[in-house]
Design a protein around this motif. Structure first.
Motif, PDB file in Angstrom:
ATOM      1  N   THR A   1       0.830  -1.201   0.000  1.00 40.31           N
ATOM      2  CA  THR A   1       0.000   0.000   0.000  1.00 40.31           C
ATOM      3  C   THR A   1       0.863   1.248   0.000  1.00 40.31           C
ATOM      4  OG1 THR A   1      -1.778  -1.149   1.164  1.00 40.31           O
ATOM      5  CG2 THR A   1      -1.793   1.261   1.257  1.00 40.31           C
ATOM      6  N   VAL A   2       1.904   1.259   0.808  1.00 45.28           N
ATOM      7  CA  VAL A   2       2.810   2.400   0.862  1.00 45.28           C
ATOM      8  C   VAL A   2       3.484   2.593  -0.494  1.00 45.28           C
ATOM      9  CG1 VAL A   2       4.949   3.288   1.894  1.00 45.28           C
ATOM     10  CG2 VAL A   2       3.200   2.245   3.348  1.00 45.28           C
ATOM     11  N   ILE A   3       3.950   1.505  -1.085  1.00 53.36           N
ATOM     12  CA  ILE A   3       4.612   1.584  -2.386  1.00 53.36           C
ATOM     13  C   ILE A   3       3.639   2.077  -3.451  1.00 53.36           C
ATOM     14  CG2 ILE A   3       5.660   0.210  -4.233  1.00 53.36           C
ATOM     15  CD1 ILE A   3       6.946  -1.493  -1.982  1.00 53.36           C
ATOM     16  N   GLU A   4       2.431   1.566  -3.451  1.00 52.44           N
ATOM     17  CA  GLU A   4       1.438   2.010  -4.429  1.00 52.44           C
ATOM     18  C   GLU A   4       1.152   3.497  -4.289  1.00 52.44           C
ATOM     19  OE1 GLU A   4      -1.829  -0.653  -3.809  1.00 52.44           O
ATOM     20  OE2 GLU A   4      -0.768  -2.347  -4.676  1.00 52.44           O
ATOM     21  N   ASN A   5       1.052   3.978  -3.045  1.00 57.75           N
ATOM     22  CA  ASN A   5       0.820   5.405  -2.816  1.00 57.75           C
ATOM     23  C   ASN A   5       2.006   6.237  -3.289  1.00 57.75           C
ATOM     24  OD1 ASN A   5      -1.716   4.960  -1.730  1.00 57.75           O
ATOM     25  ND2 ASN A   5      -0.990   4.947   0.377  1.00 57.75           N
ATOM     26  N   LEU A   6       3.205   5.775  -3.008  1.00 57.23           N
ATOM     27  CA  LEU A   6       4.397   6.494  -3.462  1.00 57.23           C
ATOM     28  C   LEU A   6       4.473   6.539  -4.990  1.00 57.23           C
ATOM     29  CD1 LEU A   6       7.057   5.160  -0.930  1.00 57.23           C
ATOM     30  CD2 LEU A   6       6.264   7.523  -1.126  1.00 57.23           C
ATOM     31  N   LEU A   7       4.163   5.427  -5.647  1.00 58.37           N
ATOM     32  CA  LEU A   7       4.193   5.398  -7.106  1.00 58.37           C
ATOM     33  C   LEU A   7       3.124   6.309  -7.707  1.00 58.37           C
ATOM     34  CD1 LEU A   7       4.894   1.617  -7.780  1.00 58.37           C
ATOM     35  CD2 LEU A   7       6.463   3.539  -8.110  1.00 58.37           C
ATOM     36  N   ALA A   8       1.957   6.364  -7.090  1.00 63.00           N
ATOM     37  CA  ALA A   8       0.902   7.249  -7.579  1.00 63.00           C
ATOM     38  C   ALA A   8       1.324   8.708  -7.427  1.00 63.00           C
ATOM     39  CB  ALA A   8      -0.397   6.988  -6.817  1.00 63.00           C
ATOM     40  N   ARG A   9       1.926   9.027  -6.280  1.00 62.86           N
ATOM     41  CA  ARG A   9       2.417  10.399  -6.059  1.00 62.86           C
ATOM     42  C   ARG A   9       3.537  10.729  -7.043  1.00 62.86           C
ATOM     43  NH1 ARG A   9       1.689  15.366  -5.486  1.00 62.86           N
ATOM     44  NH2 ARG A   9       3.201  16.492  -4.245  1.00 62.86           N
ATOM     45  N   LYS A  10       4.404   9.765  -7.297  1.00 60.43           N
ATOM     46  CA  LYS A  10       5.497   9.969  -8.239  1.00 60.43           C
ATOM     47  C   LYS A  10       4.950  10.266  -9.631  1.00 60.43           C
ATOM     48  CE  LYS A  10       9.643   7.705 -10.034  1.00 60.43           C
ATOM     49  NZ  LYS A  10      10.552   6.560  -9.896  1.00 60.43           N
ATOM     50  N   GLN A  11       3.944   9.528 -10.053  1.00 62.90           N
ATOM     51  CA  GLN A  11       3.358   9.746 -11.380  1.00 62.90           C
ATOM     52  C   GLN A  11       2.780  11.161 -11.477  1.00 62.90           C
ATOM     53  OE1 GLN A  11       0.448   6.876 -12.601  1.00 62.90           O
ATOM     54  NE2 GLN A  11      -0.119   8.012 -14.415  1.00 62.90           N
ATOM     55  N   LYS A  12       2.083  11.602 -10.447  1.00 63.75           N
ATOM     56  CA  LYS A  12       1.506  12.947 -10.460  1.00 63.75           C
ATOM     57  C   LYS A  12       2.598  14.013 -10.530  1.00 63.75           C
ATOM     58  CE  LYS A  12      -2.687  11.733  -7.986  1.00 63.75           C
ATOM     59  NZ  LYS A  12      -3.449  11.846  -6.742  1.00 63.75           N
ATOM     60  N   LEU A  13       3.680  13.797  -9.793  1.00 58.90           N
ATOM     61  CA  LEU A  13       4.777  14.760  -9.805  1.00 58.90           C
ATOM     62  C   LEU A  13       5.464  14.816 -11.167  1.00 58.90           C
ATOM     63  CD1 LEU A  13       6.301  14.135  -6.273  1.00 58.90           C
ATOM     64  CD2 LEU A  13       5.212  16.242  -7.073  1.00 58.90           C
ATOM     65  N   VAL A  14       5.636  13.663 -11.812  1.00 60.68           N
ATOM     66  CA  VAL A  14       6.237  13.643 -13.149  1.00 60.68           C
ATOM     67  C   VAL A  14       5.359  14.421 -14.122  1.00 60.68           C
ATOM     68  CG1 VAL A  14       6.835  12.147 -15.103  1.00 60.68           C
ATOM     69  CG2 VAL A  14       7.556  11.527 -12.796  1.00 60.68           C
TER      70      VAL A  14
END
Length: 81
Positions: free
Chosen positions: A30-43
């Motif tokens: 869950t933490v990894i999925e949230n981090l990846l989602a945040r990363k995508q938005k930042l990119v």
């Protein structure tokens, strides 16, 4: 095509983290999925950032996310306290 990587972006090693079967009840995934989602938005934000300050702020946040993903991907970090 992977949904967590925008068009034209190369996947980094940190985006290839397995998110299932860690035996920790799904907390790490869950933490990894949230981090990846945040990363995508930042990119996506980085692509449209208009000022140097905005790009620097976004790049700093991306570095923090990549550091967190690297930490979570280390052997023994998955529930190993």
């Amino acid at each position: 095509m992977r949904k967590d990587i925008p068009d034209g972006q190369e996947p980094s090693a940190s985006t290839n983290i397995p998110t299932r079967g860690t035996g920790d009840g799904g907390l790490v995934s869950t933490v990894i999925e949230n981090l990846l989602a945040r990363k995508q938005k930042l990119v996506e934000q980085l692509e449209t950032a208009q000022t140097v300050e905005d790009r620097d702020r976004i790049e700093h946040q991306l570095e923090q996310i990549n550091t967190a993903l690297d930490f979570l991907d280390r052997p023994g970090s998955k529930g190993g306290r």
